[in-house]
Design a protein around this motif. Sequence first.
Motif, PDB file in Angstrom:
ATOM      1  N   GLU A  46       0.847  -1.185   0.000  1.00 44.53           N
ATOM      2  CA  GLU A  46       0.000   0.000   0.000  1.00 44.53           C
ATOM      3  C   GLU A  46       0.887   1.241   0.000  1.00 44.53           C
ATOM      4  O   GLU A  46       2.085   1.174   0.293  1.00 44.53           O
ATOM      5  CB  GLU A  46      -0.915   0.006   1.227  1.00 44.53           C
ATOM      6  CG  GLU A  46      -1.874  -1.168   1.305  1.00 44.53           C
ATOM      7  CD  GLU A  46      -2.979  -1.116   0.273  1.00 44.53           C
ATOM      8  OE1 GLU A  46      -3.141  -0.048  -0.380  1.00 44.53           O
ATOM      9  OE2 GLU A  46      -3.691  -2.129   0.110  1.00 44.53           O
ATOM     10  N   ALA A  47       0.326   2.394  -0.326  1.00 47.56           N
ATOM     11  CA  ALA A  47       1.089   3.639  -0.305  1.00 47.56           C
ATOM     12  C   ALA A  47       1.723   3.842   1.068  1.00 47.56           C
ATOM     13  O   ALA A  47       1.045   3.722   2.097  1.00 47.56           O
ATOM     14  CB  ALA A  47       0.173   4.813  -0.640  1.00 47.56           C
ATOM     15  N   GLY A  48       3.031   4.082   1.075  1.00 47.36           N
ATOM     16  CA  GLY A  48       3.760   4.301   2.318  1.00 47.36           C
ATOM     17  C   GLY A  48       4.270   3.041   2.989  1.00 47.36           C
ATOM     18  O   GLY A  48       5.057   3.123   3.938  1.00 47.36           O
ATOM     19  N   GLU A  49       3.879   1.872   2.519  1.00 42.49           N
ATOM     20  CA  GLU A  49       4.271   0.614   3.154  1.00 42.49           C
ATOM     21  C   GLU A  49       5.656   0.177   2.671  1.00 42.49           C
ATOM     22  O   GLU A  49       6.064   0.460   1.544  1.00 42.49           O
ATOM     23  CB  GLU A  49       3.239  -0.465   2.847  1.00 42.49           C
ATOM     24  CG  GLU A  49       3.418  -1.754   3.634  1.00 42.49           C
ATOM     25  CD  GLU A  49       2.304  -2.750   3.373  1.00 42.49           C
ATOM     26  OE1 GLU A  49       2.298  -3.803   4.036  1.00 42.49           O
ATOM     27  OE2 GLU A  49       1.436  -2.477   2.505  1.00 42.49           O
ATOM     28  N   THR A  50       6.392  -0.549   3.539  1.00 39.17           N
ATOM     29  CA  THR A  50       7.739  -1.017   3.238  1.00 39.17           C
ATOM     30  C   THR A  50       7.807  -2.531   3.317  1.00 39.17           C
ATOM     31  O   THR A  50       7.297  -3.137   4.267  1.00 39.17           O
ATOM     32  CB  THR A  50       8.766  -0.420   4.217  1.00 39.17           C
ATOM     33  OG1 THR A  50       8.802   0.999   4.065  1.00 39.17           O
ATOM     34  CG2 THR A  50      10.165  -0.976   3.975  1.00 39.17           C
TER      35      THR A  50
END
Length: 211
Positions: free
Chosen positions: A38-42
């Motif tokens: 997801e957006a921002g996930e690492t």
Amino acid sequence: MKGQIVHSPAGEEVVLDDVGQTVLLDNPVVRVWDVSLEAGETHPWHLHHNPYVVLSLAGSKARMDWLDGSEPRFLNEYRGGSVYRPLSPVHRLTNIGGRFYQNRLVELKDLGENLPSPVDVGPGDRSVEGERPGPELADGRLPVIDHPHVKVWTVAVDEGRKLDLADLPHVVAALDPGAHGGVSFHPGGPLTLTGPGEWFVLELTYTASSN
């Protein structure tokens, strides 16, 4: 490999994760993972033991950070694109864009873990959005990557389409996979796909030298 312990330059102990999140297919030739962010996930620190091909289902801007402190690498993968990558130092991947990111990561075991030491595949290859490394094939496949080791195409199917594949192993992956992952292994030769849908077709060209 998940659970492997390495150390940062500062001496900090780091426990590595797998190269992907979910195994979708695993046989003696390839291992295929789902990687979804997801957006921002690492995706945490990990280390590849096999050269691999990335088949991009949903693209976003991303940043690759290296455990050794090297300058990060910035990516902007796109739906329908592909990357062929050699082994690389320990790294992690962060989705720094505003969109969902997803790929199919195909590990090539016969260039890595099935050998006493991995094959040096050089810099690999990367597709470029809006450019193709060759013409459309007679069966409708559009080239994405054309490398001596691997070839990648996409193909759109309305109802049914027969592909005239070489007599070499292939990985076939749906761009809209649904609940079951949409990945299959094909030993080579003609293949009929039933639509509607769009697929990646990955030819393991390097296996020709062992036949």
